[in-house]
Design an enzyme around this catalytic site. Sequence first.
Site, PDB file in Angstrom:
ATOM      1  N   ASN A  43       0.834  -1.220   0.000  1.00  0.00           N
ATOM      2  CA  ASN A  43       0.000   0.000   0.000  1.00  0.00           C
ATOM      3  C   ASN A  43       0.859   1.257   0.000  1.00  0.00           C
ATOM      4  O   ASN A  43       0.927   2.000   0.970  1.00  0.00           O
ATOM      5  CB  ASN A  43      -0.974  -0.009   1.183  1.00  0.00           C
ATOM      6  CG  ASN A  43      -0.290  -0.088   2.528  1.00  0.00           C
ATOM      7  OD1 ASN A  43       0.784  -0.665   2.657  1.00  0.00           O
ATOM      8  ND2 ASN A  43      -0.915   0.496   3.536  1.00  0.00           N
ATOM      9  N   HIS A  66      -2.817  -9.505  11.536  1.00  0.00           N
ATOM     10  CA  HIS A  66      -3.060  -8.814  12.814  1.00  0.00           C
ATOM     11  C   HIS A  66      -4.413  -9.141  13.480  1.00  0.00           C
ATOM     12  O   HIS A  66      -5.267  -8.272  13.658  1.00  0.00           O
ATOM     13  CB  HIS A  66      -2.903  -7.304  12.667  1.00  0.00           C
ATOM     14  CG  HIS A  66      -3.504  -6.701  11.429  1.00  0.00           C
ATOM     15  ND1 HIS A  66      -4.800  -6.916  11.013  1.00  0.00           N
ATOM     16  CD2 HIS A  66      -2.949  -5.861  10.521  1.00  0.00           C
ATOM     17  CE1 HIS A  66      -5.023  -6.239   9.908  1.00  0.00           C
ATOM     18  NE2 HIS A  66      -3.923  -5.590   9.577  1.00  0.00           N
ATOM     19  N   ASN A 103      -4.908  -0.010  13.825  1.00  0.00           N
ATOM     20  CA  ASN A 103      -6.009  -0.622  13.098  1.00  0.00           C
ATOM     21  C   ASN A 103      -5.612  -2.041  12.698  1.00  0.00           C
ATOM     22  O   ASN A 103      -4.659  -2.198  11.929  1.00  0.00           O
ATOM     23  CB  ASN A 103      -6.341   0.210  11.855  1.00  0.00           C
ATOM     24  CG  ASN A 103      -7.572  -0.286  11.139  1.00  0.00           C
ATOM     25  OD1 ASN A 103      -8.384  -1.009  11.697  1.00  0.00           O
ATOM     26  ND2 ASN A 103      -7.718   0.094   9.877  1.00  0.00           N
ATOM     27  N   ASP A 158       3.418  -5.443  12.096  1.00  0.00           N
ATOM     28  CA  ASP A 158       2.629  -4.435  11.389  1.00  0.00           C
ATOM     29  C   ASP A 158       3.284  -3.058  11.539  1.00  0.00           C
ATOM     30  O   ASP A 158       2.627  -2.045  11.766  1.00  0.00           O
ATOM     31  CB  ASP A 158       1.186  -4.399  11.891  1.00  0.00           C
ATOM     32  CG  ASP A 158       0.252  -3.600  10.965  1.00  0.00           C
ATOM     33  OD1 ASP A 158       0.679  -3.243   9.850  1.00  0.00           O
ATOM     34  OD2 ASP A 158      -0.888  -3.313  11.391  1.00  0.00           O
ATOM     35  N   HIS A 201       4.784   6.732  10.713  1.00  0.00           N
ATOM     36  CA  HIS A 201       4.224   7.955  10.132  1.00  0.00           C
ATOM     37  C   HIS A 201       5.147   9.121  10.442  1.00  0.00           C
ATOM     38  O   HIS A 201       5.912   9.093  11.417  1.00  0.00           O
ATOM     39  CB  HIS A 201       2.831   8.241  10.695  1.00  0.00           C
ATOM     40  CG  HIS A 201       1.805   7.210  10.328  1.00  0.00           C
ATOM     41  ND1 HIS A 201       1.218   7.164   9.084  1.00  0.00           N
ATOM     42  CD2 HIS A 201       1.267   6.179  11.032  1.00  0.00           C
ATOM     43  CE1 HIS A 201       0.357   6.155   9.035  1.00  0.00           C
ATOM     44  NE2 HIS A 201       0.370   5.537  10.214  1.00  0.00           N
TER      45      HIS A 201
END
Length: 429
Positions: free
Chosen positions: A94, A232, A278, A305, A309
């Site tokens: 992604n 996850h 998430n 995961d 950021h």
Amino acid sequence: MKLLIKGGRIINPAENMDMLGDILIENGRITAVGQNLAVQGAEVYDAAGLVVAPGLIDMHVHLREPGLEAKEDVASGTRAAAAGGFTTVACMPNTKPVVDNSILVSGLIQRGQTEGVVNLKVIGALSKGLEAKELAEIGDMIQAGAVAISDDGGYLDNTRLLRTGLEYTSMFGRPVITHSEDEGLAGEGFMHEGAVSAMLGMKGRPAVAEDIAVARDIMLAEYTGASVHIAHVSSKGAVEIIRQAKRRGVKVTAEVTPHHLTLTDDELKSFNTAFKVNPPLRSADHVEALIAGLKDGTIDAIATDHAPHAFEEKDVEFRYAPSGFAGLETALGVVLTGLYHTGKFTLSEIIDKMSYAPAKILGLESGVLKAGAPADITIIDPEYEWTVNCINFYTRGKHSPFESRNLKGKALITIVNGSIIMQNGEVLK
């Protein structure tokens, strides 16, 4: 180059090995595992009092390259992996542009070889542009080196497309990795739906949204005979659905993150955006079910995961912050502190979940310590006490829910292809 690791506690779950011994490395491969090994001209590392394990493997990271390098790139992300004791990481697609064709897969593999310091594996997208409308170039990506296929980063709500993707991917013997959380139920929420969200007046993401999505994905895998890997896992309902599916012989595997194993939604009372992930952190009953599922083999692997950021993205009001944080450099310490030093898991069980199991799921030859295997090794001091300080991270993501926490257990040496690339917290390349 010859490297002899002497006198360590060798834990090799693939062969049920737990012994004091030596490992000889030559030309990037393990050439001998035994006791009282001696080779003239070899560099010797004294591992007395330390655990010598197959290199840790993280099958779920977001390195953000291409296109989102302000958050992370191959160079910074693989150095963070090395600092955390990981010798192999698999990156999700992604990015911008999405990794949905063979050219991008090949490009990332090349970037890993030129800019990375650990083994970089690439996961290709299931749908073009992650738009859930049309299959991506799955066959071409796998032939180019993709180890799995996934639309992780969001829920693939096109059931027909997922079925087709499972059928097609299965022809290549690769798993489809799913982000299983029904956005129709969960999409407006910011945290786990429960007593804490009600107290805070925060819109919640109900656990049943995960349960429904996991059930759908497993039913499709059972119908098609394909392999599906549930990313996850965070809900107790999902654990039980996976457990029952495995008993029926469905080709399903699953992973859980260190933060879902050790943190609850109580942490969100601080409104610290580092705790926004998430799927969300859930209540204690879900955490207990995750630990039980990991213990009994329902959940196969531990994966971070890792989702860094830019600082300014997380430095906002809770509801506006993106989900995720940098997890590579804290994962081993968190797991050892929360699961090993509490007596819930043995070292062998933890190493299995963080090395051998993910290697099996992705079809890698690593994750083992035996003659002929790649010399990817992590040397661990399970008693090493340290305090998390995000400023010192190699990753560009400087937010962590474990900031300032005291942890017990750390990787002291990371060896990739026979070369020491991290020693005592310092990445050497």
